[in-house]
Design an enzyme around this catalytic site. Structure first.
Site, PDB file in Angstrom:
ATOM      1  N   SER A 197       0.810  -1.214   0.000  1.00 16.59           N
ATOM      2  CA  SER A 197       0.000   0.000   0.000  1.00 16.59           C
ATOM      3  C   SER A 197       0.849   1.271   0.000  1.00 16.59           C
ATOM      4  CB  SER A 197      -0.908   0.010   1.227  1.00 16.59           C
ATOM      5  OG  SER A 197      -0.131   0.136   2.399  1.00 16.59           O
ATOM      6  N   THR A 240      -1.785   2.798   4.565  1.00 21.68           N
ATOM      7  CA  THR A 240      -0.858   3.924   4.453  1.00 21.68           C
ATOM      8  C   THR A 240       0.133   3.807   5.580  1.00 21.68           C
ATOM      9  OG1 THR A 240      -2.468   5.504   3.583  1.00 21.68           O
ATOM     10  CG2 THR A 240      -0.713   6.437   4.873  1.00 21.68           C
ATOM     11  N   THR A 296       1.716   6.941   0.829  1.00 23.33           N
ATOM     12  CA  THR A 296       0.755   5.924   0.377  1.00 23.33           C
ATOM     13  C   THR A 296       0.662   5.913  -1.138  1.00 23.33           C
ATOM     14  OG1 THR A 296      -1.537   5.149   0.632  1.00 23.33           O
ATOM     15  CG2 THR A 296      -1.226   7.512   0.434  1.00 23.33           C
ATOM     16  N   ARG A 334      -7.645  11.112  -8.344  1.00 23.74           N
ATOM     17  CA  ARG A 334      -8.150  11.067  -6.958  1.00 23.74           C
ATOM     18  C   ARG A 334      -6.988  11.263  -5.978  1.00 23.74           C
ATOM     19  NH1 ARG A 334      -7.009   7.823  -2.127  1.00 23.74           N
ATOM     20  NH2 ARG A 334      -8.928   7.631  -0.952  1.00 23.74           N
ATOM     21  N   ASP A 391      -6.670  11.381   1.812  1.00 27.66           N
ATOM     22  CA  ASP A 391      -6.405  12.208   2.996  1.00 27.66           C
ATOM     23  C   ASP A 391      -4.917  12.354   3.310  1.00 27.66           C
ATOM     24  OD1 ASP A 391      -6.275   9.438   3.514  1.00 27.66           O
ATOM     25  OD2 ASP A 391      -6.674   9.712   5.651  1.00 27.66           O
ATOM     26  N   THR A 399      -5.234   6.476   8.923  1.00 34.95           N
ATOM     27  CA  THR A 399      -5.209   5.536   7.801  1.00 34.95           C
ATOM     28  C   THR A 399      -6.620   5.019   7.586  1.00 34.95           C
ATOM     29  OG1 THR A 399      -4.274   3.460   6.968  1.00 34.95           O
ATOM     30  CG2 THR A 399      -4.576   3.610   9.356  1.00 34.95           C
ATOM     31  N   GLY A 400      -6.935   4.690   6.349  1.00 37.32           N
ATOM     32  CA  GLY A 400      -8.275   4.183   6.073  1.00 37.32           C
ATOM     33  C   GLY A 400      -8.887   4.853   4.866  1.00 37.32           C
ATOM     34  N   ASP A 401     -10.198   4.890   4.845  1.00 36.77           N
ATOM     35  CA  ASP A 401     -10.913   5.415   3.684  1.00 36.77           C
ATOM     36  C   ASP A 401     -10.790   6.939   3.636  1.00 36.77           C
ATOM     37  OD1 ASP A 401     -12.619   6.176   1.704  1.00 36.77           O
ATOM     38  OD2 ASP A 401     -14.240   4.833   2.300  1.00 36.77           O
TER      39      ASP A 401
HETATM   40  N1  ASP Z   1      -5.904   6.891   3.593  1.00 34.72           N
HETATM   41  C1  ASP Z   1      -5.363   6.387   2.370  1.00 34.72           C
HETATM   42  C2  ASP Z   1      -6.140   6.903   1.225  1.00 34.72           C
HETATM   43  O1  ASP Z   1      -7.358   6.928   1.298  1.00 34.72           O
HETATM   44  C3  ASP Z   1      -5.306   4.919   2.318  1.00 34.72           C
HETATM   45  C4  ASP Z   1      -5.254   4.206   3.641  1.00 34.72           C
HETATM   46  O2  ASP Z   1      -4.673   4.674   4.582  1.00 34.72           O
HETATM   47  O3  ASP Z   1      -5.838   3.109   3.767  1.00 34.72           O
HETATM   48  O4  ASP Z   1      -5.546   7.245   0.218  1.00 34.72           O
END
Ligand code: ASP
Length: 345
Positions: free
Chosen positions: A73, A205, A223, A233, A236, A256-258
């Site tokens: 990732s 990330t 990331t 796109r 965050d 980290t995440g969406d």
């Molecule tokens: N936050 C990152 C993104 O949406 C990916 C992640 O941390 O899972 O690009």
């Protein structure tokens, strides 16, 4: 010392420690990062131990993940977008000066956090994007390389074979839940498609916080974003206050995440401000996650927090397939990177 006296001193010490260190022993310096990316923690810790600054530690730690690709990732060869290309997002923040350097949609350059630091130190800007960020990087001496690998090509071709699923388009024609593009605007439907294809494995990330002996804080992220994203796109991670935030008068946080959801609520900024107001890091992390939950109960995400005295914590949102979040810590007590986990709520 007599046994009785020894026991009395020990009891007194325990009381003092409990009173003054209610969250467990906090020691500085501290490195903390998202996910079990142990070599990244070790790289940051070694940097601090050999006299590097907190910025050096965060840069070196995140760069280790960019080289090793961590779980795929971070760095080159991961998360191909709809056209099969890998692009990178990264940021670094100096909690002493509140300076930020960031890149988004960076093409052809592997060391995204290095370029982010160059943006901070070699321009008056905060964020550079896309091809222009790559040109800037090349001018600053970074090498242009192909970020595609056999693995990323394979992820991309499987996606094409599977009718371009999962897919992040909505309200377009042909129906993006069944067909590949090209797409044209379609009828606006009311449903929230996002929640239907939240995939906890389509992104991660590295987010890292470093705090030195004097309580100076830096934070950073790197990331390759969300797999199969619409080209252009940006998540965050390169956005200050969303992906990470640092303030040497309060603490640091990294998420980290969406990212498409999380960046709307600035969780890292919120967590740092709550620590400034006196919240302990675990409570600050939890409150930042709760704030997002209020609006998007099904979002996938986690956050790490650390204050300037070396206390730290983490929190995550419990969703199917994600009930525990793992992160790494190094401090003068542990030395070597220690795997930690928190139960999501
Ligand atoms: N936050 C990152 C993104 O949406 C990916 C992640 O941390 O899972 O690009």
């Amino acid at each position: 010392m007599s046994m009785q006296r020894f026991c009395r001193v020990k009891m007194l010490l325990t009381i003092v420690i409990t009173l003054f260190f209610p969250l467990g022993r906090a020691t500085l310096p501290l490195v903390i990062n998202t996910w079990p990316f142990k070599n990244a923690t070790a790289a940051a810790w070694t940097t601090l131990q050999s006299g590097g600054s907190v910025l050096d530690a965060v840069e070196k730690g995140c760069a280790r993940c960019e080289v090793e690709q961590c779980d795929g990732s971070v760095g080159y060869g991961g998360s191909p977008d709809e056209s099969g290309e890998t692009t990178l997002d990264a940021m670094i923040m100096n909690g002493d000066t509140m300076e930020v350097g960031a890149v988004a949609g960076l093409r052809r350059i592997k060391n995204a956090i290095g370029v982010a630091r160059a943006v901070m130190e070699r321009t008056d800007h905060t964020l550079l994007v896309g091809d222009s960020a790559s040109v800037f990087a090349e001018n600053m001496g970074f090498i242009a390389e192909d970020l595609t690998t056999n693995k990323s090509m394979n992820i991309f071709s499987q996606w094409l074979k599977g009718n371009c699923q999962p897919n992040y388009r909505k309200n377009v024609f042909p129906d993006p839940s069944k067909s590949c593009g090209p797409y044209k605007p379609g009828a606006i439907l009311r449903q929230n498609k996002r929640e239907q294809h939240t995939n906890t494995r389509s992104h991660d990330t590295i987010g890292m916080i470093a705090v030195d002996q004097d309580g100076r804080v830096a934070a950073g992220t790197s990331t390759n974003g969300l797999t199969h994203k619409v080209p252009g796109r940006v998540g965050d991670s390169p956005i200050a206050g969303a992906g990470a935030y640092a303030d040497s008068s309060a603490g640091g946080a990294a998420a980290t995440g969406d990212g498409d959801i999380m960046m709307r609520l600035l969780p890292s900024y919120l967590a740092v401000e709550l620590m400034r107001a006196g919240a302990d890091p675990s409570a600050a992390c939890k409150a930042a996650i709760s704030r997002i939950k209020t609006h998007y109960s099904e979002f996938f995400g986690a956050i790490i927090c650390a204050n300037t005295t070396g206390h730290y914590g983490a929190a995550c949102n419990k969703v199917p397939g994600f009930s525990q979040f793992h992160y790494m810590v190094s401090n003068s007590e542990s030395g070597a990177p220690l795997l930690k986990s928190v139960d999501c709520f």
